[in-house]
Design a protein around this motif. Structure first.
Motif, PDB file in Angstrom:
ATOM      1  N   VAL A   1       3.927  -3.924   3.866  1.00 52.81           N
ATOM      2  CA  VAL A   1       3.453  -2.599   3.759  1.00 52.81           C
ATOM      3  C   VAL A   1       3.582  -2.755   2.529  1.00 52.81           C
ATOM      4  O   VAL A   1       1.711  -2.332   2.377  1.00 52.81           O
ATOM      5  N   SER A   2       3.467  -2.693   1.166  1.00 52.84           N
ATOM      6  CA  SER A   2       2.723  -3.194   0.306  1.00 52.84           C
ATOM      7  C   SER A   2       1.281  -3.737   0.215  1.00 52.84           C
ATOM      8  O   SER A   2       0.567  -2.956  -0.520  1.00 52.84           O
ATOM      9  N   THR A   3       1.483  -5.194   0.709  1.00 51.85           N
ATOM     10  CA  THR A   3      -0.050  -5.151   0.560  1.00 51.85           C
ATOM     11  C   THR A   3      -0.848  -4.902   1.367  1.00 51.85           C
ATOM     12  O   THR A   3      -2.341  -4.914   1.191  1.00 51.85           O
ATOM     13  N   LEU A   4      -0.237  -4.534   2.493  1.00 50.74           N
ATOM     14  CA  LEU A   4      -1.542  -3.693   3.151  1.00 50.74           C
ATOM     15  C   LEU A   4      -1.915  -2.662   2.871  1.00 50.74           C
ATOM     16  O   LEU A   4      -3.460  -2.092   3.222  1.00 50.74           O
ATOM     17  N   ILE A   5      -0.993  -1.529   2.352  1.00 50.61           N
ATOM     18  CA  ILE A   5      -1.886  -0.590   1.552  1.00 50.61           C
ATOM     19  C   ILE A   5      -3.284  -1.586   1.189  1.00 50.61           C
ATOM     20  O   ILE A   5      -3.424  -0.029   0.860  1.00 50.61           O
ATOM     21  N   GLY A   6      -2.777  -2.139  -0.442  1.00 49.46           N
ATOM     22  CA  GLY A   6      -3.907  -2.433  -0.994  1.00 49.46           C
ATOM     23  C   GLY A   6      -4.898  -2.930  -0.002  1.00 49.46           C
ATOM     24  O   GLY A   6      -6.202  -2.386  -0.418  1.00 49.46           O
ATOM     25  N   HIS A   7      -4.855  -3.401   0.884  1.00 44.52           N
ATOM     26  CA  HIS A   7      -5.610  -3.911   1.683  1.00 44.52           C
ATOM     27  C   HIS A   7      -7.076  -2.222   2.480  1.00 44.52           C
ATOM     28  O   HIS A   7      -7.871  -2.964   2.648  1.00 44.52           O
ATOM     29  N   TYR A   8      -5.990  -1.492   2.536  1.00 46.44           N
ATOM     30  CA  TYR A   8      -6.419  -0.121   3.347  1.00 46.44           C
ATOM     31  C   TYR A   8      -7.214   0.401   1.981  1.00 46.44           C
ATOM     32  O   TYR A   8      -8.136   0.848   2.944  1.00 46.44           O
ATOM     33  N   VAL A   9      -6.978   0.274   0.906  1.00 48.80           N
ATOM     34  CA  VAL A   9      -7.027   0.960  -0.055  1.00 48.80           C
ATOM     35  C   VAL A   9      -8.938   0.365  -0.017  1.00 48.80           C
ATOM     36  O   VAL A   9      -9.829   0.454  -0.665  1.00 48.80           O
ATOM     37  N   ARG A  10      -8.740  -1.185  -0.553  1.00 41.12           N
ATOM     38  CA  ARG A  10     -10.094  -2.459  -0.520  1.00 41.12           C
ATOM     39  C   ARG A  10     -10.646  -1.265   0.089  1.00 41.12           C
ATOM     40  O   ARG A  10     -11.656  -1.304  -0.063  1.00 41.12           O
ATOM     41  N   ASP A  11     -10.819  -1.543   1.626  1.00 38.23           N
ATOM     42  CA  ASP A  11     -11.429  -1.726   2.935  1.00 38.23           C
ATOM     43  C   ASP A  11     -12.178   0.326   2.549  1.00 38.23           C
ATOM     44  O   ASP A  11     -12.963   0.049   2.895  1.00 38.23           O
ATOM     45  N   THR A  12     -11.059   0.858   3.167  1.00 45.46           N
ATOM     46  CA  THR A  12     -11.282   1.895   3.449  1.00 45.46           C
ATOM     47  C   THR A  12     -12.128   2.885   2.182  1.00 45.46           C
ATOM     48  O   THR A  12     -13.179   3.444   1.800  1.00 45.46           O
ATOM     49  N   LEU A  13     -12.114   2.331   0.107  1.00 47.03           N
ATOM     50  CA  LEU A  13     -12.886   2.530  -0.273  1.00 47.03           C
ATOM     51  C   LEU A  13     -13.820   1.475  -1.028  1.00 47.03           C
ATOM     52  O   LEU A  13     -14.713   1.816  -1.543  1.00 47.03           O
ATOM     53  N   SER A  14     -14.141   0.844  -0.453  1.00 47.95           N
ATOM     54  CA  SER A  14     -15.180  -0.530  -0.818  1.00 47.95           C
ATOM     55  C   SER A  14     -14.983  -0.544  -2.129  1.00 47.95           C
ATOM     56  O   SER A  14     -16.037  -0.947  -3.050  1.00 47.95           O
TER      57      SER A  14
ATOM     58  N   LYS B   1      -1.245   2.146  -7.047  1.00 50.34           N
ATOM     59  CA  LYS B   1      -0.130   2.235  -7.921  1.00 50.34           C
ATOM     60  C   LYS B   1      -0.524   4.023  -8.828  1.00 50.34           C
ATOM     61  O   LYS B   1       0.157   4.433  -8.941  1.00 50.34           O
ATOM     62  N   ASP B   2      -1.934   3.508  -9.157  1.00 46.23           N
ATOM     63  CA  ASP B   2      -2.417   5.075  -9.486  1.00 46.23           C
ATOM     64  C   ASP B   2      -1.941   6.340  -8.618  1.00 46.23           C
ATOM     65  O   ASP B   2      -0.979   7.211  -9.376  1.00 46.23           O
ATOM     66  N   TYR B   3      -2.043   6.345  -7.801  1.00 43.85           N
ATOM     67  CA  TYR B   3      -1.984   7.650  -6.560  1.00 43.85           C
ATOM     68  C   TYR B   3      -0.777   7.789  -6.454  1.00 43.85           C
ATOM     69  O   TYR B   3       0.489   8.198  -6.216  1.00 43.85           O
ATOM     70  N   PHE B   4       0.002   6.252  -6.115  1.00 40.88           N
ATOM     71  CA  PHE B   4       1.752   6.418  -6.234  1.00 40.88           C
ATOM     72  C   PHE B   4       2.558   6.776  -7.179  1.00 40.88           C
ATOM     73  O   PHE B   4       3.579   8.019  -6.820  1.00 40.88           O
TER      74      PHE B   4
ATOM     75  N   LEU C   1      -4.559   9.112  -1.469  1.00 47.75           N
ATOM     76  CA  LEU C   1      -5.597   9.121  -0.752  1.00 47.75           C
ATOM     77  C   LEU C   1      -5.816  10.800   0.155  1.00 47.75           C
ATOM     78  O   LEU C   1      -7.234  10.644   0.643  1.00 47.75           O
ATOM     79  N   MET C   2      -5.279  10.742   0.421  1.00 54.26           N
ATOM     80  CA  MET C   2      -5.372  12.421   1.538  1.00 54.26           C
ATOM     81  C   MET C   2      -5.792  13.334   0.590  1.00 54.26           C
ATOM     82  O   MET C   2      -7.222  14.027   0.691  1.00 54.26           O
ATOM     83  N   THR C   3      -5.046  14.135  -0.733  1.00 63.14           N
ATOM     84  CA  THR C   3      -5.780  14.606  -1.449  1.00 63.14           C
ATOM     85  C   THR C   3      -7.338  14.334  -1.883  1.00 63.14           C
ATOM     86  O   THR C   3      -7.422  14.905  -2.287  1.00 63.14           O
TER      87      THR C   3
ATOM     88  N   ILE D   1       7.601  10.874   7.220  1.00 57.85           N
ATOM     89  CA  ILE D   1       6.921  11.472   6.492  1.00 57.85           C
ATOM     90  C   ILE D   1       5.769  12.727   7.556  1.00 57.85           C
ATOM     91  O   ILE D   1       5.137  13.434   6.357  1.00 57.85           O
ATOM     92  N   VAL D   2       5.699  12.304   8.293  1.00 52.28           N
ATOM     93  CA  VAL D   2       4.617  14.045   8.987  1.00 52.28           C
ATOM     94  C   VAL D   2       5.977  15.502   9.132  1.00 52.28           C
ATOM     95  O   VAL D   2       5.353  15.998   9.156  1.00 52.28           O
ATOM     96  N   ASP D   3       7.220  15.213   9.608  1.00 54.10           N
ATOM     97  CA  ASP D   3       7.897  16.130   9.863  1.00 54.10           C
ATOM     98  C   ASP D   3       7.569  16.552   8.577  1.00 54.10           C
ATOM     99  O   ASP D   3       7.671  17.393   8.142  1.00 54.10           O
ATOM    100  N   ALA D   4       7.893  15.458   7.074  1.00 50.41           N
ATOM    101  CA  ALA D   4       7.775  16.114   5.777  1.00 50.41           C
ATOM    102  C   ALA D   4       6.446  17.029   5.403  1.00 50.41           C
ATOM    103  O   ALA D   4       5.881  16.982   4.111  1.00 50.41           O
ATOM    104  N   GLN D   5       4.986  17.456   6.744  1.00 55.62           N
ATOM    105  CA  GLN D   5       4.182  17.962   6.570  1.00 55.62           C
ATOM    106  C   GLN D   5       3.713  16.538   4.440  1.00 55.62           C
ATOM    107  O   GLN D   5       2.372  17.125   3.690  1.00 55.62           O
ATOM    108  N   TYR D   6       3.648  15.144   5.575  1.00 54.48           N
ATOM    109  CA  TYR D   6       2.896  14.297   4.107  1.00 54.48           C
ATOM    110  C   TYR D   6       3.550  14.736   2.469  1.00 54.48           C
ATOM    111  O   TYR D   6       3.040  13.914   1.692  1.00 54.48           O
ATOM    112  N   ILE D   7       4.523  15.160   2.360  1.00 54.90           N
ATOM    113  CA  ILE D   7       4.886  15.876   0.290  1.00 54.90           C
ATOM    114  C   ILE D   7       5.899  14.552   1.224  1.00 54.90           C
ATOM    115  O   ILE D   7       7.530  14.658   1.756  1.00 54.90           O
TER     116      ILE D   7
END
Length: 231
Positions: free
Chosen positions: A39-52, A63-66, A76-78, A146-152
């Motif tokens: 999961v952590s690896t895919l999060i990194g890929h998502y951040v890389r690709d989404t934010l270029s 890691k900063d956002y985490f 990322l949502m914020t 996390i959806v039930d938690a309203q992403y909090i």
């Protein structure tokens, strides 16, 4: 380490009104599976690709956002207004075959009275896949994700309040199992019995010595058997 670490007489008595609440990842399966590394690896890929971003910068942002927001998703949502559904689908597209089926865990759950729920910072789909792999999906009444938690994310107070309100839980009758020690502390403040499922993962240690942790174990099946035996 033995299980449980506190005297057996200190364990709560279980009955039909009891509620067992479980975190999912690294709690209901061994952290040694290293599932969350995928999961952590895919999060990194998502951040890389989404934010270029270049990979090193993407890792820093991840890691900063985490650390600042509790989850990379919330950061990322914020800061970038990303679609959380797209994020959750992509970062949980992992191989769950590294998790072994757990018939002993299923049997231990069967022996315990009361309600059983999942409380996770991950997505419902991820939880369902892992629970099916473990062979325990039909032992649980519901999932609070996390959806039930309203992403909090845990350990902020809001998701605990939302869980108890949605499912009508009396915290005085609840036992909460979690691998991240700090996530147990709000539950204890609400009146739950808390059980730290010990791992050696460095990021799970914060709060481990807090007196609000009632029990700790590195053998969740053994702990559940002790509960069932009324020990």
């Amino acid at each position: 380490m033995t299980s449980p670490l506190k005297p057996r007489s200190d364990l709560p008595r279980m009955d039909a009104g009891s509620v067992l609440i479980f975190d999912l990842d690294n709690t209901l399966y061994p952290a040694a599976c290293n599932l969350f590394a995928q999961v952590s690896t895919l999060i990194g890929h998502y951040v890389r690709d989404t934010l270029s971003l270049e990979p090193d910068e993407a890792y820093r942002v991840q890691k900063d956002y985490f650390h600042r927001y509790g989850t990379t998703l919330r950061g990322l949502m914020t800061e970038h207004e990303i679609d959380p559904a797209d994020y959750l689908n992509k970062v949980h597209d992992i191989d769950v075959s590294v998790v072994a089926p757990a018939p002993d865990l299923a049997a231990a759950l069967d022996d315990l009275p009361g309600r059983k729920l999942i409380f996770t910072n991950a997505s419902r789909g991820h939880a369902e896949r892992v629970m099916e792999r473990l062979g325990i999906a039909d032992r649980f009444e519901t999932i609070f994700d996390i959806v039930d938690a309203q992403y909090i994310p845990k350990p902020e107070q809001a998701p605990y309040d939302l869980l108890l309100a949605r499912d009508g839980i009396d915290p005085g009758k609840a036992v909460y199992f979690e691998d991240m020690a700090k996530n147990l502390l709000p539950a204890k403040e609400m009146g739950m019995t808390t059980v730290w499922v010990h791992t050696d993962l460095e990021w799970a240690q914060a709060g481990r010595d807090d007196p609000r942790i009632d029990h700790q174990t590195d053998d969740i099946v053994g702990f559940l058997r002790a509960l069932a035996n009324g020990s």
